[in-house]
Design an enzyme around this catalytic site. Structure first.
Site, PDB file in Angstrom:
ATOM      1  N   GLU A   1      24.461   5.208  -3.209  1.00  0.00           N
ATOM      2  CA  GLU A   1      23.003   5.413  -3.281  1.00  0.00           C
ATOM      3  C   GLU A   1      22.336   5.491  -1.915  1.00  0.00           C
ATOM      4  O   GLU A   1      21.227   6.008  -1.801  1.00  0.00           O
ATOM      5  CB  GLU A   1      22.353   4.309  -4.134  1.00  0.00           C
ATOM      6  CG  GLU A   1      22.331   2.908  -3.546  1.00  0.00           C
ATOM      7  CD  GLU A   1      23.574   2.079  -3.876  1.00  0.00           C
ATOM      8  OE1 GLU A   1      24.644   2.674  -4.152  1.00  0.00           O
ATOM      9  OE2 GLU A   1      23.485   0.831  -3.830  1.00  0.00           O
TER      10      GLU A   1
ATOM     11  N   GLY B   1      25.756  -6.369  -6.752  1.00  0.00           N
ATOM     12  CA  GLY B   1      25.130  -7.673  -6.962  1.00  0.00           C
ATOM     13  C   GLY B   1      26.028  -8.793  -6.470  1.00  0.00           C
ATOM     14  O   GLY B   1      27.152  -8.557  -6.009  1.00  0.00           O
TER      15      GLY B   1
ATOM     16  N   LEU C   1       0.819  -1.221   0.000  1.00  0.00           N
ATOM     17  CA  LEU C   1       0.000   0.000   0.000  1.00  0.00           C
ATOM     18  C   LEU C   1       0.844   1.259   0.000  1.00  0.00           C
ATOM     19  O   LEU C   1       0.322   2.361  -0.167  1.00  0.00           O
ATOM     20  CB  LEU C   1      -0.835   0.031   1.282  1.00  0.00           C
ATOM     21  CG  LEU C   1      -2.189  -0.632   1.253  1.00  0.00           C
ATOM     22  CD1 LEU C   1      -2.763  -0.622   2.660  1.00  0.00           C
ATOM     23  CD2 LEU C   1      -3.123   0.110   0.309  1.00  0.00           C
ATOM     24  N   GLY C   2       2.122   1.100   0.261  1.00  0.00           N
ATOM     25  CA  GLY C   2       2.969   2.289   0.389  1.00  0.00           C
ATOM     26  C   GLY C   2       2.935   2.858   1.794  1.00  0.00           C
ATOM     27  O   GLY C   2       3.049   4.072   1.983  1.00  0.00           O
TER      28      GLY C   2
ATOM     29  N   CYS D   1      30.024  -1.022  -6.374  1.00  0.00           N
ATOM     30  CA  CYS D   1      30.342  -2.276  -5.674  1.00  0.00           C
ATOM     31  C   CYS D   1      30.700  -3.376  -6.681  1.00  0.00           C
ATOM     32  O   CYS D   1      31.783  -3.338  -7.253  1.00  0.00           O
ATOM     33  CB  CYS D   1      29.206  -2.666  -4.745  1.00  0.00           C
ATOM     34  SG  CYS D   1      29.781  -3.720  -3.419  1.00  0.00           S
ATOM     35  N   LEU D   2      29.783  -4.313  -6.967  1.00  0.00           N
ATOM     36  CA  LEU D   2      30.094  -5.317  -7.986  1.00  0.00           C
ATOM     37  C   LEU D   2      30.403  -4.618  -9.318  1.00  0.00           C
ATOM     38  O   LEU D   2      31.236  -5.090 -10.097  1.00  0.00           O
ATOM     39  CB  LEU D   2      28.908  -6.269  -8.155  1.00  0.00           C
ATOM     40  CG  LEU D   2      29.109  -7.384  -9.170  1.00  0.00           C
ATOM     41  CD1 LEU D   2      30.176  -8.364  -8.709  1.00  0.00           C
ATOM     42  CD2 LEU D   2      27.806  -8.133  -9.420  1.00  0.00           C
TER      43      LEU D   2
ATOM     44  N   HIS E   1      28.490   1.927  -1.511  1.00  0.00           N
ATOM     45  CA  HIS E   1      27.172   2.170  -2.111  1.00  0.00           C
ATOM     46  C   HIS E   1      26.768   3.632  -1.907  1.00  0.00           C
ATOM     47  O   HIS E   1      26.140   3.954  -0.887  1.00  0.00           O
ATOM     48  CB  HIS E   1      26.128   1.248  -1.479  1.00  0.00           C
ATOM     49  CG  HIS E   1      26.299  -0.176  -1.877  1.00  0.00           C
ATOM     50  ND1 HIS E   1      25.669  -0.723  -2.965  1.00  0.00           N
ATOM     51  CD2 HIS E   1      27.055  -1.162  -1.345  1.00  0.00           C
ATOM     52  CE1 HIS E   1      26.015  -1.990  -3.088  1.00  0.00           C
ATOM     53  NE2 HIS E   1      26.869  -2.284  -2.116  1.00  0.00           N
TER      54      HIS E   1
ATOM     55  N   LYS F   1     -16.057  -0.861   1.838  1.00  0.00           N
ATOM     56  CA  LYS F   1     -16.284  -2.070   2.657  1.00  0.00           C
ATOM     57  C   LYS F   1     -14.985  -2.789   3.046  1.00  0.00           C
ATOM     58  O   LYS F   1     -14.827  -3.167   4.215  1.00  0.00           O
ATOM     59  CB  LYS F   1     -17.248  -3.023   1.918  1.00  0.00           C
ATOM     60  CG  LYS F   1     -17.747  -4.167   2.771  1.00  0.00           C
ATOM     61  CD  LYS F   1     -18.703  -3.727   3.860  1.00  0.00           C
ATOM     62  CE  LYS F   1     -20.138  -3.746   3.379  1.00  0.00           C
ATOM     63  NZ  LYS F   1     -21.051  -3.021   4.260  1.00  0.00           N
TER      64      LYS F   1
ATOM     65  N   LYS G   1     -15.085   1.842  -3.234  1.00  0.00           N
ATOM     66  CA  LYS G   1     -15.738   1.005  -2.225  1.00  0.00           C
ATOM     67  C   LYS G   1     -15.033   1.086  -0.871  1.00  0.00           C
ATOM     68  O   LYS G   1     -13.805   0.982  -0.787  1.00  0.00           O
ATOM     69  CB  LYS G   1     -15.777  -0.458  -2.695  1.00  0.00           C
ATOM     70  CG  LYS G   1     -16.421  -0.675  -4.050  1.00  0.00           C
ATOM     71  CD  LYS G   1     -17.804  -0.069  -4.194  1.00  0.00           C
ATOM     72  CE  LYS G   1     -18.882  -0.826  -3.456  1.00  0.00           C
ATOM     73  NZ  LYS G   1     -20.240  -0.231  -3.745  1.00  0.00           N
TER      74      LYS G   1
ATOM     75  N   ILE H   1      -1.056 -14.001  10.224  1.00  0.00           N
ATOM     76  CA  ILE H   1      -0.775 -14.712  11.482  1.00  0.00           C
ATOM     77  C   ILE H   1       0.551 -14.242  12.077  1.00  0.00           C
ATOM     78  O   ILE H   1       0.663 -13.965  13.259  1.00  0.00           O
ATOM     79  CB  ILE H   1      -0.744 -16.239  11.240  1.00  0.00           C
ATOM     80  CG1 ILE H   1      -2.167 -16.722  10.943  1.00  0.00           C
ATOM     81  CG2 ILE H   1      -0.149 -16.976  12.434  1.00  0.00           C
ATOM     82  CD1 ILE H   1      -2.264 -18.177  10.563  1.00  0.00           C
TER      83      ILE H   1
HETATM   84  N1  GLN Z   1      29.612  -9.695  -4.621  1.00  0.00           N
HETATM   85  C1  GLN Z   1      30.529  -8.622  -4.385  1.00  0.00           C
HETATM   86  C2  GLN Z   1      31.192  -8.717  -3.022  1.00  0.00           C
HETATM   87  O1  GLN Z   1      30.699  -9.387  -2.151  1.00  0.00           O
HETATM   88  C3  GLN Z   1      29.856  -7.279  -4.559  1.00  0.00           C
HETATM   89  C4  GLN Z   1      28.858  -7.013  -3.492  1.00  0.00           C
HETATM   90  C5  GLN Z   1      27.900  -5.894  -3.829  1.00  0.00           C
HETATM   91  O2  GLN Z   1      27.820  -5.453  -4.978  1.00  0.00           O
HETATM   92  N2  GLN Z   1      27.133  -5.427  -2.853  1.00  0.00           N
HETATM   93  O3  GLN Z   1      32.185  -8.081  -2.791  1.00  0.00           O
END
Ligand code: GLN
Length: 537
Positions: free
Chosen positions: A510, A355, A15-16, A382-383, A508, A190, A188, A149
């Site tokens: 971001e 990743g 629902l956000g 990262c990756l 990261h 309900k 609605k 639950i």
């Molecule tokens: N798999 C890579 C590592 O563990 C990169 C991890 C990632 O991108 N968060 O270093």
């Protein structure tokens, strides 16, 4: 004294609630109050760190290294406050603590039960966060839908807690959905009434209803909801679908959402300063240009898997007055060089995000090679940085058999290798290099220029790193190591100075971007894209 705001959801999931909670946090912050949040997730995982992004979306990482629900990202972005380990509570973590205590003999022979032991532990987490943040308001969002639950111990804990702190110190906001029936042309109510009934059957009466809807709610329906759900008329709040999530606080402000909250919590009203946020929304709605950024990753079918990356791109676009369109590229489709070229033909910039695992890696290497050879602004995360290093090693530094030992333990040139401190770690939960670490920037580099600082701190989540044995060779081949850990052992940022923007980082970025304060590395990418586009046209 801290006032508590519990947020539950009914009718459907997704629902956000996170955006609604984050918006309320923003409206309270805009009034000068301090706000802390907690996300209670009823699943049994101790944290979402071990879950597939396909199941659960992104894992958001805090400064203190907690692997948390992605809603914490929304909360940090809207409220502009950094949260912590205690901000995400799961059933798994609660049961883990209770079972550990039982094994230690802390319960002195008692039968350990959901009530009171689990509920007491849940309530103690509320108190722990209160002691840590000492906020004016603590917003607690309960994941899942009322009636689940696994959510019951959390709901029961709220019931007890509300009674303990007394009227005027805690409220429950219940978020629901009003489905629209096109055949009768009606919204609605309900299902909302039913979900409030379920909530009441657990002993909880909501004070506010926030209703998600695709159409304006007629007054008659609002009044009906107020009557049947026993909330005041002003406490039935409409939350319409918006073009941008950043518009939601303003739409809620128009209905005096925060003032209704303050009244119920017996706190005097204050004027809100939302000027900056209004400017932001105005920019979002009136872009002067358009740029297309490709995200080449493995989890592209679910955009939530990269939600903070997506938001960071948008933030940088807002600052530069451009609309940022995202082109999702499944890196597996880039295994073929020709197909890769075709997919990247219409993009202005490329991001290869974080990743795990080997799937799609060779496709990512093709994407990076294409970006490097064609001077397409590129940001590796990262990756994505590890792949950029592998690609450079293989195709420029002459190390043909370069790879990461994550993908090939017997790689001829293991340019990316497991960090030493990771080598003896066996378990998977919470064992990566996590959270904020300092990084020193090299003068004269792009990274140093965009950060405008010698030392920065960024959040991490990884096990592998650039193998120091290859740094000299890579440097000789032209790769610049512009960010290093303070001891000079861990490569944090690499870049290629001759290209317009080819920067990749082990951390990261971001997780630290804010709508009104974009992250320098994303801003650097979008700036480079705009500059290229203006010289081309
Ligand atoms: N798999 C890579 C590592 O563990 C990169 C991890 C990632 O991108 N968060 O270093």
């Amino acid at each position: 004294m801290t006032k508590y705001i519990f947020i539950t959801g009914g009718v459907v999931s997704s629902l956000g609630k996170g955006i609604i909670g984050a918006s309320l946090g923003k409206l309270l912050r805009a009034r000068g109050f301090s706000v802390a949040i907690q996300k209670f997730d009823p699943y049994i995982n101790v944290d979402p760190g071990t879950m597939s992004p396909f199941q659960h979306g992104e894992v958001f990482v805090t400064d203190d290294g907690a692997e948390t629900d992605l809603d914490l990202g929304h909360y940090e972005r809207f409220i502009d406050t950094n949260f912590s380990q205690i901000s995400n509570v799961t059933s798994g973590s609660v049961y883990q603590t209770v079972i550990q205590k039982e094994r230690r003999g802390d319960y002195l022979g008692a039968t350990v039960q959901v009530i009171p032991h689990i509920t007491n532990e849940i309530k103690s987490r509320l108190v722990k966060a209160q002691k840590h943040f000492k906020p004016d308001f603590q917003i607690i969002e309960i994941g899942g839908t009322i009636g689940d639950i696994e959510g019951l111990p959390f709901i029961e804990s709220i019931r007890q807690f509300k009674t303990e702190v007394g009227i005027g110190n805690a409220i429950n906001i219940h978020c629901t959905l009003l489905p629209y029936l096109p055949t009768s042309g009606e919204l609605k109510t309900k299902p909302s009434q039913h979900s409030v009934n379920v909530l009441r059957s657990y002993g909880l009466q909501p004070e506010i209803l926030v209703c998600r809807t695709s159409k304006p709610i007629p007054k008659t329906e609002k009044d009906k909801l107020a009557l049947f759900c026993s909330v005041s008329k002003e406490a039935v709040i409409e939350c319409r679908d918006m073009k941008s999530i950043y518009e939601v606080p303003l739409a809620l402000e128009e209905q005096n959402f925060a003032d209704v909250v303050l009244k119920l919590l017996q706190v005097p009203e204050r004027k809100a300063d939302l000027d900056g946020w209004r400017e932001l929304v105005d920019k979002i709605n009136h872009p002067k240009g358009n740029v297309k950024i490709a995200i080449a990753g493995k989890y592209t079918k679910l955009s939530d898997a990269y939600i903070s990356v997506v938001e960071s791109i948008k933030h940088a676009g807002y600052a530069d007055n451009v609309k940022t369109e995202i082109k999702w590229i499944n890196s597996e489709e880039c295994l073929d060089g020709g197909k890769c070229k075709e997919l990247l033909a219409d993009v202005d910039g490329v991001i290869v995000p974080g990743g795990f695992g080997i799937r799609g890696i060779e496709g990512k290497l093709n994407v990076i090679k294409y970006a490097r050879e064609n001077n397409i602004p590129f940001l590796g995360i990262c990756l994505g940085m590890q792949c950029a290093v592998i690609e450079y090693a293989r195709n420029v530094a002459g190390l043909k058999g370069a790879n990461s030992t994550e993908f090939d333990e017997n790689a001829q040139y293991p340019v990316i290798d497991l960090m030493i401190e990771q080598k003896n770690i066996k378990g998977y939960g919470g064992t990566m290099r996590l959270g904020a670490y300092d990084c020193h920037l090299k003068k004269g580099t792009k990274a140093h220029e965009v950060y405008g600082a010698n030392k920065i701190s960024e959040r991490h989540r990884h096990r592998y790193e650039v193998n120091t044995d290859y740094i000299e060779q890579l440097k000789k081949a032209g790769l610049v190591f512009s960010g290093m850990s303070p001891d000079g052992m861990l490569s944090e940022i690499v870049e290629l100075p001759d290209l317009d923007w080819f920067v990749a980082c082990q951390f990261h970025p971001e997780f630290k971007s804010r709508p009104e304060r974009p992250h320098p590395l994303f801003k650097g990418l979008i700036d480079a894209v705009i500059k290229q586009k203006s010289t081309k046209s």
